[in-house]
Design a protein around this motif. Structure first.
Motif, mmCIF file in Angstrom:
data_model
loop_
_atom_site.group_PDB
_atom_site.id
_atom_site.type_symbol
_atom_site.label_atom_id
_atom_site.label_comp_id
_atom_site.label_asym_id
_atom_site.label_seq_id
_atom_site.Cartn_x
_atom_site.Cartn_y
_atom_site.Cartn_z
ATOM 1 N N LYS A 28 -13.976 14.669 20.464
ATOM 2 C CA LYS A 28 -15.112 15.581 20.344
ATOM 3 C C LYS A 28 -15.351 15.889 18.870
ATOM 4 O O LYS A 28 -14.414 15.937 18.080
ATOM 5 C CB LYS A 28 -14.819 16.870 21.102
ATOM 6 N N VAL A 80 -20.878 23.585 6.174
ATOM 7 C CA VAL A 80 -20.564 23.279 4.775
ATOM 8 C C VAL A 80 -19.980 21.878 4.625
ATOM 9 O O VAL A 80 -20.357 21.128 3.736
ATOM 10 C CB VAL A 80 -19.569 24.321 4.199
ATOM 11 N N ASN A 81 -19.056 21.506 5.526
ATOM 12 C CA ASN A 81 -18.281 20.273 5.327
ATOM 13 C C ASN A 81 -18.725 19.093 6.174
ATOM 14 O O ASN A 81 -18.168 18.009 6.046
ATOM 15 C CB ASN A 81 -16.802 20.564 5.567
ATOM 16 N N ARG A 101 -17.002 16.750 11.851
ATOM 17 C CA ARG A 101 -15.566 16.486 11.836
ATOM 18 C C ARG A 101 -15.014 16.487 13.263
ATOM 19 O O ARG A 101 -15.604 17.087 14.153
ATOM 20 C CB ARG A 101 -14.826 17.565 11.030
ATOM 21 N N PRO A 102 -13.836 15.856 13.460
ATOM 22 C CA PRO A 102 -13.216 15.941 14.781
ATOM 23 C C PRO A 102 -12.864 17.390 15.127
ATOM 24 O O PRO A 102 -12.516 18.170 14.234
ATOM 25 C CB PRO A 102 -11.948 15.089 14.640
ATOM 26 N N LEU A 103 -12.952 17.687 16.393
ATOM 27 C CA LEU A 103 -12.718 19.058 16.845
ATOM 28 C C LEU A 103 -11.336 19.573 16.464
ATOM 29 O O LEU A 103 -11.124 20.761 16.311
ATOM 30 C CB LEU A 103 -12.907 19.107 18.372
ATOM 31 N N SER A 104 -10.383 18.639 16.300
ATOM 32 C CA SER A 104 -9.014 19.059 15.981
ATOM 33 C C SER A 104 -8.921 19.755 14.624
ATOM 34 O O SER A 104 -7.931 20.409 14.332
ATOM 35 C CB SER A 104 -8.081 17.843 16.003
ATOM 36 N N GLU A 105 -9.967 19.627 13.791
ATOM 37 C CA GLU A 105 -9.936 20.325 12.505
ATOM 38 C C GLU A 105 -10.387 21.781 12.628
ATOM 39 O O GLU A 105 -10.381 22.518 11.644
ATOM 40 C CB GLU A 105 -10.848 19.605 11.484
ATOM 41 N N PHE A 112 -11.034 27.815 17.421
ATOM 42 C CA PHE A 112 -11.994 28.639 18.151
ATOM 43 C C PHE A 112 -11.716 30.108 17.868
ATOM 44 O O PHE A 112 -10.570 30.548 17.945
ATOM 45 C CB PHE A 112 -11.830 28.343 19.648
ATOM 46 N N HIS A 160 -13.256 26.172 10.262
ATOM 47 C CA HIS A 160 -12.863 24.839 9.791
ATOM 48 C C HIS A 160 -11.599 25.009 8.961
ATOM 49 O O HIS A 160 -11.639 25.521 7.834
ATOM 50 C CB HIS A 160 -13.991 24.202 8.964
ATOM 51 N N ALA A 161 -10.457 24.605 9.541
ATOM 52 C CA ALA A 161 -9.165 24.942 8.947
ATOM 53 C C ALA A 161 -8.945 24.346 7.555
ATOM 54 O O ALA A 161 -8.471 25.042 6.653
ATOM 55 C CB ALA A 161 -8.038 24.544 9.891
ATOM 56 N N PRO A 162 -9.262 23.063 7.318
ATOM 57 C CA PRO A 162 -8.949 22.503 6.003
ATOM 58 C C PRO A 162 -9.680 23.199 4.855
ATOM 59 O O PRO A 162 -9.191 23.219 3.734
ATOM 60 C CB PRO A 162 -9.396 21.038 6.108
ATOM 61 N N SER A 163 -10.864 23.756 5.125
ATOM 62 C CA SER A 163 -11.617 24.374 4.033
ATOM 63 C C SER A 163 -11.655 25.888 4.149
ATOM 64 O O SER A 163 -12.172 26.568 3.259
ATOM 65 C CB SER A 163 -13.053 23.834 4.020
ATOM 66 N N ASN A 190 -18.624 21.282 -2.802
ATOM 67 C CA ASN A 190 -17.782 20.151 -2.401
ATOM 68 C C ASN A 190 -17.990 18.910 -3.282
ATOM 69 O O ASN A 190 -18.210 17.811 -2.786
ATOM 70 C CB ASN A 190 -18.007 19.789 -0.922
ATOM 71 N N ILE A 210 -11.933 10.565 9.839
ATOM 72 C CA ILE A 210 -13.274 10.365 9.275
ATOM 73 C C ILE A 210 -13.284 9.198 8.287
ATOM 74 O O ILE A 210 -12.247 8.787 7.785
ATOM 75 C CB ILE A 210 -13.840 11.654 8.629
ATOM 76 N N MET A 262 -12.668 18.021 2.394
ATOM 77 C CA MET A 262 -11.576 18.818 2.951
ATOM 78 C C MET A 262 -11.435 18.432 4.417
ATOM 79 O O MET A 262 -12.352 18.635 5.199
ATOM 80 C CB MET A 262 -11.853 20.301 2.769
ATOM 81 N N THR A 263 -10.315 17.823 4.753
ATOM 82 C CA THR A 263 -10.128 17.305 6.110
ATOM 83 C C THR A 263 -8.654 17.420 6.466
ATOM 84 O O THR A 263 -7.912 18.185 5.833
ATOM 85 C CB THR A 263 -10.639 15.850 6.202
ATOM 86 N N GLN A 264 -8.233 16.694 7.494
ATOM 87 C CA GLN A 264 -6.821 16.700 7.864
ATOM 88 C C GLN A 264 -6.253 15.285 7.874
ATOM 89 O O GLN A 264 -6.903 14.356 8.353
ATOM 90 C CB GLN A 264 -6.632 17.349 9.243
ATOM 91 N N SER A 305 -3.892 19.933 6.694
ATOM 92 C CA SER A 305 -5.114 20.120 5.918
ATOM 93 C C SER A 305 -4.930 19.581 4.502
ATOM 94 O O SER A 305 -3.929 19.879 3.845
ATOM 95 C CB SER A 305 -5.479 21.598 5.854
ATOM 96 N N TYR A 315 -10.304 26.328 23.863
ATOM 97 C CA TYR A 315 -11.522 27.150 23.835
ATOM 98 C C TYR A 315 -12.211 27.142 25.195
ATOM 99 O O TYR A 315 -11.902 26.330 26.063
ATOM 100 C CB TYR A 315 -12.467 26.695 22.723
#
Lengths: 86, 221, 413
Positions: free
Chosen positions: A2, A8-9, A12-16, A19, A56-59, B80, B150, B164-166, B171, C298
């Protein structure tokens, strides 16, 4: 996999993402105890199109997603305060 | 600012007696993992190096951009994105109002900024102790597709884009840098995840006949 | 057996006795209407008829009986909870389960296996000791065991969990069992039917008629039914039913997924749970490993399952049992878990007169089927909830008297 689009970024995959629950507005400070308890505990549990907090966890970006909780389809995502913009 | 008490955050991934250690910029790091010739070959195929010793500086807030400019730092105008100054110091704009600056190996921009007066509303210093990695080689895309969902090919990334990704659930901040005709990826992650990410990526690199190499293969120290 | 099957196959009429009568059209009115033909709703109907003599009861099921969370759980029955209120309640359920096959005259394959909740950290050990003490206090057989005892009960288990999460000990719960979940629904359905309850499948409730704060009837796709008492026992559909009577609840729906492997010879005697690795597993009487994990992260009102889930679950299963690497997952599915903030159910009366709620069953509903049926039947018959479910009342939220079961109710948080 998903996908979700961070305003902003990008997509991305939902895992990033994390909720954060439905976007809700607190009742005024002078509300009754019952109103406050309802705000603290109750949720709009029925399915429908809802505005929800996502992170969005990474950012470290919190944003709002408009999502249909029945179909899991995301209509749009936006930063708080930028509802009007695309 | 650093003293030789510092040890690279990747250290836990290194077994005892591995390679030769040295101190760069006040931090204990592995300067060489295997023979020079082998490292050269690894670099061509898939090299991974630890650049955590490079000085870092962070600042955020609504006036952070203006404050940096006041200090004479060229900043990226887009969210970014990143720029490098003439000395090779990197300035990354993380989102709209946060900046990560990393010194070139012989740079001292971060030290200068740390000494500057930042006591101003809308300017907040952010300490940075990330693990900082370098990746390169002909098989680097093979590694990236294993750790990340990605598209990180050169074509997909703009020349100055910050992603910024994983990677493998961790992260990371990532840029793609063309330097002296060579393409390399720079990756930063929280230092506590550094050893895990290093082991994970070094393992993949080994599968492609690459592996860990001393950072001197990338920077003249 | 094959001859009997052949007889069935060649016969034009169905020669066996039906489990329950296939009612099509509901009557004009009933004393009680139960929404939801899962284990809970059918058990409530059964006990209403059996213990309270209320037999003019309709059970309305939108799909087929036992097709919701009753048929989607991992069939574990246990009572090693965290709060005294919870332990007492689930213990009463275990006790009924132990004699239920005889009572319903149906083999529920109720199999007492012993249940280990593995602890991989000191803080988890602390929770296990806490749960053991609460359990013992209430008279439930639970105690903390060390790695040797775990290894003895399950020699196949990699005690280091691939070196990632070494097992320090476990909470052992002797009465932990598994049962055939669809059998429970069918057994209660037959029992209720024999006592006069009418079960309607493919019957959807479209609205609930409330006048002056009282329930007066329900609208269904098969017409209007007058009634003064309605029980909602619909798990993941609870918010939709509550919306019909304009009742707010704390319930939020998250999918909960599970899967099974291909059948193997019996090797896993016990039920194993690991909170840290987000896994619970037992071997069914068919030889399949039945495996579940934590909630999807979720809210979604859907029973679609995902690849992410199987990937995550199987990777943790391999940490525990590396030798399973060649075993295939053959089925996966999801149920809609009606989650509450304190991980305890919501049972009893509501501000709407005649509207009773049996909900908030999240990831802990199957094990409570008999006792929830029994206590809800009593609540409806006497219009007063028994003490056993007082701590689960809807008004506990308004009173800030939550019943915190999070540490014992599921895995992965």
């Amino acid at each position: 996999m998903k996908l979700l689009t961070c305003p902003v970024n990008g997509t991305r995959p939902l895992s990033e993402f994390v909720f954060g629950g439905e976007y809700r507005v607190a009742p005024p400070a002078d509300c009754t105890d019952a109103e406050w308890a309802a705000y603290v505990h109750n949720r709009s549990g029925a399915p429908g199109i809802k505005n929800e907090w996502w992170y969005h966890a990474p950012s470290g970006t919190w944003f709002i997603a408009e999502r249909n909780t029945l179909t899991d389809k995301v209509m749009r995502t936006y930063l708080k305060g930028q509802e009007g913009s695309k | 600012m650093q003293t030789d008490k510092f040890i690279t955050p990747i250290a836990h991934a290194f077994s005892a007696g591995l390679g030769s250690w040295g101190v760069i910029n006040g931090m204990q790091v592995v300067t060489q993992f295997v023979d020079k010739d082998v490292e050269e070959i690894r670099k061509e195929l898939l090299g991974i190096a630890d650049a955590s010793f490079l000085g870092k500086f962070g600042v955020k807030g609504r006036h952070a951009a203006q404050w940096l400019q006041d200090q004479g730092v060229d900043i990226p105008t887009q969210s970014n994105s990143w720029v490098a100054d003439a000395d090779g110091n990197l300035v990354l704009r993380l989102g709209g109002s946060e900046f990560l600056i990393e010194d070139a190996p012989d740079g001292n921009l971060c030290e200068k900024l740390l000494k500057a007066d930042a006591k101003r509303a809308g300017v907040y210093l952010v300490p940075h102790v990330e693990a900082s990695l370098v990746l390169s080689g002909s098989a680097v895309q093979e590694l990236l597709v294993e750790v990340c969902s990605i598209d990180l090919t050169r074509a997909a990334l703009g020349t100055q884009e910050v992603i910024m990704t994983q990677f493998a659930g961790v992260s990371v901040v990532l840029i793609h840098q063309d330097l002296e005709g060579e393409a390399r990826y720079r990756v930063w992650c929280d230092s506590s995840y550094g050893p895990y990410l290093w082991e994970f990526m070094a393992g993949i690199a080994s599968e492609h006949s690459g592996g860990p190499i001393g950072v001197g293969n990338y920077f003249s120290l | 057996m094959p001859l009997r099957l052949l007889k069935y196959a060649l016969s034009k009429d169905y020669p066996g006795t039906r489990f329950f009568k296939a009612h099509e059209t509901p009557k004009k009115s009933y004393d009680v209407v139960i929404i939801g033909g899962g284990g809970h709703g059918l058990a409530a109907a059964y006990y209403l008829a059996k213990e309270h003599g209320i037999t003019n009861v309709a059970v309305l099921e939108k799909g087929y009986i036992g097709g919701g969370n009753t048929g989607r759980n991992t069939t574990i029955v246990r009572s090693n909870y965290l709060t005294p209120e919870g332990v007492k309640f689930y213990d009463a359920s275990v006790k009924i389960y132990e004699g239920l096959s005889e009572e319903l005259d149906l083999n529920l394959f109720y199999s007492t296996r012993g249940h280990f909740t593995l602890a991989h950290t000191e803080s988890a050990m602390r929770t296990m000791r806490w749960r053991a003490e609460v359990n013992k206090h209430v008279g439930v057989e639970s105690y903390v065991v060390g790695p040797d005892e775990i290894s003895k009960a399950c020699p196949q288990l990699d005690m280091s969990c691939s070196g990632q999460a070494p097992i320090l000990g476990a909470l052992y719960h002797a009465p932990g069992s598994v049962a055939r979940h669809d059998g429970v629904a069918w057994g209660y359905a037959r029992g209720a039917d024999q006592l006069g309850v009418e079960i309607f499948q493919n019957t959807e409730v479209l609205g609930i008629d409330v006048k002056a704060g009282k329930v007066v009837g329900v609208n269904t796709n098969k017409g209007y039914i007058a009634t003064s008492k309605v029980l909602s026992a619909v798990a993941g559909f609870t918010p939709r039913i509550c919306e019909m009577v304009d009742l707010d609840t704390p319930i939020v729906i998250h999918p909960l997924q599970a899967c099974v492997t291909e059948p193997m010879k019996p090797w896993l005697d016990t039920i194993l749970v690991s909170g840290s690795l987000h896994v619970y597993v037992s071997q069914s009487s068919r030889g399949e490993l039945v495996m579940g994990s934590s909630l999807d992260p979720y809210e979604v009102h859907s029973t679609r399952s995902t690849l992410d889930f199987v990937e995550g679950l199987t990777s943790h299963m391999l940490d525990m049992f590396p030798f399973l690497s060649n075993i295939k997952v053959v089925r996966q599915w999801a149920g809609m878990a009606d989650m509450t903030p304190d991980f305890a159910p919501i049972m009893g009366k509501t501000p709407i007169e005649g509207f009773y709620l049996d909900a908030g069953w999240g990831t802990w509903g199957f094990k409570a089927t008999p006792i929830s049926g029994k206590t809800m039947a009593e609540t409806i018959a006497r219009d007063h909830a028994p003490d056993l479910i007082h701590s689960f009342r809807l008004s506990r939220f308004e009173d800030y008297e939550l019943t915190g079961e999070k540490g014992a109710a599921s895995v992965g948080h």
